[in-house]
Motif scaffolding. Sequence first.
Motif, PDB file in Angstrom:
ATOM      1  N   ALA A   1       0.814  -0.936  -0.082  1.00 13.01           N
ATOM      2  CA  ALA A   1      -0.004   0.077   0.050  1.00 13.01           C
ATOM      3  C   ALA A   1       0.926   1.242   0.168  1.00 13.01           C
ATOM      4  N   LEU A   2       2.022   1.214   0.786  1.00 16.07           N
ATOM      5  CA  LEU A   2       2.897   2.541   0.837  1.00 16.07           C
ATOM      6  C   LEU A   2       3.566   2.677  -0.615  1.00 16.07           C
ATOM      7  N   THR A   3       3.851   1.484  -1.103  1.00 13.70           N
ATOM      8  CA  THR A   3       4.550   1.577  -2.381  1.00 13.70           C
ATOM      9  C   THR A   3       3.581   2.168  -3.542  1.00 13.70           C
ATOM     10  N   VAL A   4       2.326   1.838  -3.436  1.00 14.55           N
ATOM     11  CA  VAL A   4       1.294   2.144  -4.399  1.00 14.55           C
ATOM     12  C   VAL A   4       0.781   3.992  -4.309  1.00 14.55           C
ATOM     13  N   PHE A   5       0.846   4.329  -3.034  1.00 17.34           N
ATOM     14  CA  PHE A   5       0.233   5.377  -2.631  1.00 17.34           C
ATOM     15  C   PHE A   5       1.225   6.428  -2.319  1.00 17.34           C
ATOM     16  N   CYS A   6       2.236   6.140  -1.666  1.00 12.00           N
ATOM     17  CA  CYS A   6       3.409   7.032  -1.160  1.00 12.00           C
ATOM     18  C   CYS A   6       4.694   6.867  -1.939  1.00 12.00           C
ATOM     19  N   SER A   7       4.866   6.371  -3.018  1.00 18.72           N
ATOM     20  CA  SER A   7       6.216   6.487  -3.749  1.00 18.72           C
ATOM     21  C   SER A   7       6.253   7.483  -4.626  1.00 18.72           C
ATOM     22  N   TRP A   8       5.358   8.273  -5.051  1.00 20.43           N
ATOM     23  CA  TRP A   8       5.683   9.257  -6.026  1.00 20.43           C
ATOM     24  C   TRP A   8       6.174  10.527  -5.476  1.00 20.43           C
ATOM     25  N   ASP A   9       7.250  11.070  -6.154  1.00 19.86           N
ATOM     26  CA  ASP A   9       7.689  12.380  -5.685  1.00 19.86           C
ATOM     27  C   ASP A   9       6.988  13.523  -6.466  1.00 19.86           C
ATOM     28  N   TYR A  10       6.466  14.399  -5.845  1.00 25.06           N
ATOM     29  CA  TYR A  10       5.729  15.350  -6.566  1.00 25.06           C
ATOM     30  C   TYR A  10       6.674  16.570  -6.751  1.00 25.06           C
ATOM     31  N   LYS A  11       7.783  16.612  -6.290  1.00 24.44           N
ATOM     32  CA  LYS A  11       8.881  17.461  -6.551  1.00 24.44           C
ATOM     33  C   LYS A  11       9.563  17.405  -7.930  1.00 24.44           C
ATOM     34  N   VAL A  12       9.215  16.181  -8.555  1.00 25.10           N
ATOM     35  CA  VAL A  12      10.109  15.969  -9.974  1.00 25.10           C
ATOM     36  C   VAL A  12       8.955  16.674 -11.060  1.00 25.10           C
ATOM     37  N   THR A  13       9.541  17.440 -11.724  1.00 22.09           N
ATOM     38  CA  THR A  13       9.037  18.203 -12.732  1.00 22.09           C
ATOM     39  C   THR A  13       9.446  17.807 -14.202  1.00 22.09           C
ATOM     40  N   GLN A  14      10.670  17.461 -14.280  1.00 14.59           N
ATOM     41  CA  GLN A  14      11.205  17.171 -15.594  1.00 14.59           C
ATOM     42  C   GLN A  14      10.550  15.604 -16.229  1.00 14.59           C
ATOM     43  N   LYS A  15      10.375  15.912 -17.273  1.00 13.61           N
ATOM     44  CA  LYS A  15       9.771  14.768 -18.022  1.00 13.61           C
ATOM     45  C   LYS A  15      10.694  13.417 -18.051  1.00 13.61           C
ATOM     46  N   ARG A  16      11.915  13.680 -18.092  1.00 16.44           N
ATOM     47  CA  ARG A  16      12.963  12.575 -18.017  1.00 16.44           C
ATOM     48  C   ARG A  16      13.100  11.949 -16.735  1.00 16.44           C
ATOM     49  N   ALA A  17      12.905  12.770 -15.754  1.00 12.73           N
ATOM     50  CA  ALA A  17      13.027  12.262 -14.235  1.00 12.73           C
ATOM     51  C   ALA A  17      11.729  11.674 -13.951  1.00 12.73           C
ATOM     52  N   SER A  18      10.515  12.120 -14.496  1.00 16.17           N
ATOM     53  CA  SER A  18       9.351  11.589 -14.182  1.00 16.17           C
ATOM     54  C   SER A  18       9.250  10.049 -14.715  1.00 16.17           C
ATOM     55  N   ARG A  19       9.973   9.857 -15.967  1.00 19.10           N
ATOM     56  CA  ARG A  19       9.933   8.695 -16.621  1.00 19.10           C
ATOM     57  C   ARG A  19      10.632   7.811 -15.757  1.00 19.10           C
ATOM     58  N   VAL A  20      11.969   8.136 -15.175  1.00 16.95           N
ATOM     59  CA  VAL A  20      12.593   7.368 -14.581  1.00 16.95           C
ATOM     60  C   VAL A  20      12.052   6.834 -13.189  1.00 16.95           C
ATOM     61  N   GLN A  21      11.349   7.909 -12.532  1.00 19.80           N
ATOM     62  CA  GLN A  21      10.597   7.630 -11.474  1.00 19.80           C
ATOM     63  C   GLN A  21       9.359   6.644 -11.588  1.00 19.80           C
ATOM     64  N   GLN A  22       8.872   6.504 -12.772  1.00 17.54           N
ATOM     65  CA  GLN A  22       7.627   5.739 -13.056  1.00 17.54           C
ATOM     66  C   GLN A  22       8.150   4.407 -13.230  1.00 17.54           C
ATOM     67  N   ASP A  23       9.228   4.159 -13.916  1.00 16.95           N
ATOM     68  CA  ASP A  23       9.964   3.085 -14.138  1.00 16.95           C
ATOM     69  C   ASP A  23      10.526   2.358 -12.666  1.00 16.95           C
ATOM     70  N   SER A  24      10.990   3.105 -11.956  1.00 15.87           N
ATOM     71  CA  SER A  24      11.298   2.782 -10.742  1.00 15.87           C
ATOM     72  C   SER A  24      10.103   2.070  -9.821  1.00 15.87           C
ATOM     73  N   ILE A  25       9.073   2.787  -9.830  1.00 12.94           N
ATOM     74  CA  ILE A  25       7.818   2.325  -8.966  1.00 12.94           C
ATOM     75  C   ILE A  25       7.293   1.066  -9.646  1.00 12.94           C
ATOM     76  N   CYS A  26       7.298   1.019 -10.763  1.00  8.34           N
ATOM     77  CA  CYS A  26       6.846  -0.346 -11.646  1.00  8.34           C
ATOM     78  C   CYS A  26       7.696  -1.293 -11.409  1.00  8.34           C
ATOM     79  N   THR A  27       9.047  -1.200 -11.280  1.00  5.20           N
ATOM     80  CA  THR A  27       9.787  -2.230 -11.028  1.00  5.20           C
ATOM     81  C   THR A  27       9.582  -2.678  -9.480  1.00  5.20           C
ATOM     82  N   GLN A  28       9.636  -1.838  -8.495  1.00  5.16           N
ATOM     83  CA  GLN A  28       9.236  -1.763  -7.150  1.00  5.16           C
ATOM     84  C   GLN A  28       8.461  -3.044  -6.880  1.00  5.16           C
ATOM     85  N   LEU A  29       7.136  -2.657  -7.571  1.00  4.87           N
ATOM     86  CA  LEU A  29       5.698  -3.152  -7.518  1.00  4.87           C
ATOM     87  C   LEU A  29       6.032  -4.872  -8.028  1.00  4.87           C
ATOM     88  N   LYS A  30       6.593  -4.939  -9.067  1.00  9.25           N
ATOM     89  CA  LYS A  30       6.904  -6.113  -9.788  1.00  9.25           C
ATOM     90  C   LYS A  30       7.804  -7.031  -8.522  1.00  9.25           C
TER      91      LYS A  30
END
Length: 806
Positions: free
Chosen positions: A379-408
């Motif tokens: 639950a914490l990984t799903v709801f509390c993993s995103w960093d809202y300070k990330v504004t760049q598209k490249r950094a948000s893509r990396v964070q998205q991949d990281s959360i997806c890999t953590q869930l896997k």
Amino acid sequence: MAQSLALALDVPETTGDEGLEPSPYEESEVHDSFHQLIQEQSLRVAEEGLELLPLGLGRGDQTLPGLEGAPALSSATLRILASMPSRTIGRSRGAIISQYYNRTVRLRRRSSRPLLGNVVPSARPSLRLYDLELDSTILEEDEKRSLLVKELQGLSAAQRDHMVRNMPLSLGEKRCLREKSWSPKGKRRHLQGRSGAFSCCSRLRYTCMLALHSLGLALLSGLYAARPWRYALKQIGGQFGSSVLSYFLFLKTLLAFNALMLLPLLAFLVGVQAAFPPDPAGPVPTFSGLELLTGGGRFTHTVMYYGYYSNSTLSPSCDAPREGGQCSPRLGSLPYNMPLAYLFTMGATFFLTCIILVYSMSHSFGESYRVGSTKGIHALTVFCSWDYKVTQKRASRVQQDSICTQLKELLAEWHLRKRPRSVCGQLRQVVVLGLGWLLCLGSTMGCTVAVLTFSERPASGGQGVEALALPLVVSVLNLGASYLFRGLATLERHDSPVLEVYMAICRNLILKMAVLGVLCYHWLGRRVATLQGQCWEDFVGQELYRFMVVDFIFMLLDSLFGELVWRLISEKKLKRGQKPEFDIARNVLDLIYGQTLTWLGVLFSPLLPAVQILRLLFLFHIKKASLMANCQAPRRPWLASHMSTVFLTLLCFPSFLGAAVFLCYAVWQVRPSSTCGPFRTLNTMYEAGTVWVRRLEHAGSGASWLPWLHHFLVENTFFLFLASALLLAVIYFNIQVVKGQRKVICLLKEQIRNEGEDKIFLINKLHSVYEEEGRSRPGRTQDTTEPPAWHEDGGDQKEPCNPRSP
């Protein structure tokens, strides 16, 4: 018209000193007044003819459908649940303003003005299951804001800024309150400052401060951007998971260890000897380029190796000493004893490395087995993993991949726990593991015998390409055995990827430690006796340099042919579209093997840590490029939560401890060469400290405490054993403390789970009592909305009926 709902839930009022108003973060004071809000809303509903709308369908005592396996509760029970403190959202803006108004009043000591504690709050934490309209309370909130502004104006500037800064409001609300609370004098100063009415000195001072601040930020940004892992680690962790990321984090740790080791060597050995170079003993060969592979030739006559360092006392007041003579410095100069500096610098470097390594290992153990860690909670990984300070598209893509890999990884670990294994399957697994271990131990013994046999050949001068024969044989055996172990792991078919990696690490570790043990015996046993009359220290240093260079070449070839060629064959010929996976166990053991070679050779080649730093930097970029281009993410994701601790433990005990034993034996037992090095006139390297102590004793009583310190701290073995015992005791106690804390956390979690079951039991009892009383009262219909009956025992104390009573 819909029937109105009348709520009559009486909660005892809190008694106490009203002058002591609570902190705005304490929710208990707000929960005590929930019944007042419910009564207000009930009166409003009765007047306007509206109806509180529950989220479910139906009204009155109609039972609402619950979740699967959960009891169905009536709307009255749900209304009581909605008024519980745990079902509220939090403090509202109006409540915060009221609380801070009371605080400002207390700061100003104005007891004449009535507090706002008795004022009806404009907005309370919203209740679930109801659609409440609170738009009419805006005027009350504005009134309280104006009162708060007036009270803020009466405070000092420091108190006002501190109060506004600590308010849990948005930045816009804080800015509005700060601007409104300014006095007219402060407003004029603010307008003057914004209009630019400053003196020249003030402008110049502010300009210099801003320039220095900008320069500092630019330097910090440059240093941050110069790191090779600035963006790569996030990208690797997002695409390949924590298992592959642990390898690069371990490589980064080894870079820090070698940098810390190199600094004292450069300061106290290499730099001093380079400032006072000795006279060359013979013609210096020219640089041919082959020295980059063999380590001999021109490098032998530099500060790279042990034989270049002198055995004299260096001083700026005299030239190089005569044959066997000591430099006698002039009065007032500071002599520098090179043998003593060489011995104590090496000892201090290893001692510092040991302390940092043990601290890193204990810190990593605490991080991996952290008490109350939220790692692994879905639950914490799903709801509390995103960093809202990330504004760049490249950094948000990396964070998205990281959360997806953590869930896997979390899901794979969860499925692995739920997968049972039959008795026949377990028996088959044990038999296959036994056969695999027998084959691995047999191959390890064969590689060890081959290295021992090949090392018996006559020693060459160490200057030509033939000197690379032994390093080539050892590297080929290590690489071939690692591929054999990987094939056995494929045949064993481990259910857990973590167990497979640990098995591969253990097998490769046994092989490499056995080969290094044979090589240590070869260097300090055979070559010392064979190379009598020659500088055997330079030979050992060159051998270790060659091993590091050849091992680096084989790692590059493995990345080229083992990953690139396999990817091309798989994509072009086999048409599978699958890339090879990154072999974590073999690559990590290669790093530990290279670091062990560095620790073994630092006594004979003080610049070997610099070679290791360059090697690791090149290896980081090459492995990262090969990983991105030729490898794919693990087919079976797994969570590498403890891999860093395991890597540091292997680096500490088999690697560093073995290197320390090897060097201690060389310092205390082996006779140094009589033709080169700072210990050429001594029986052992350890005697340099004894000779220095004797000279201090003959020099006078001014330095009498140094011989005493040397005798009790260096010569006396009791202190060494005491320090070792204390170090082991600290490690043991830290481990036991963490284990105890983990056990306490498990007990607390079990207690929280039991309390949750108790709450469910009490709610069910409350619901059953309400239903029984509704049936027992004649004239009551199923549409009643009153909660369970509450009776008075006297005074203002009101208690609910006993759920156990019939």
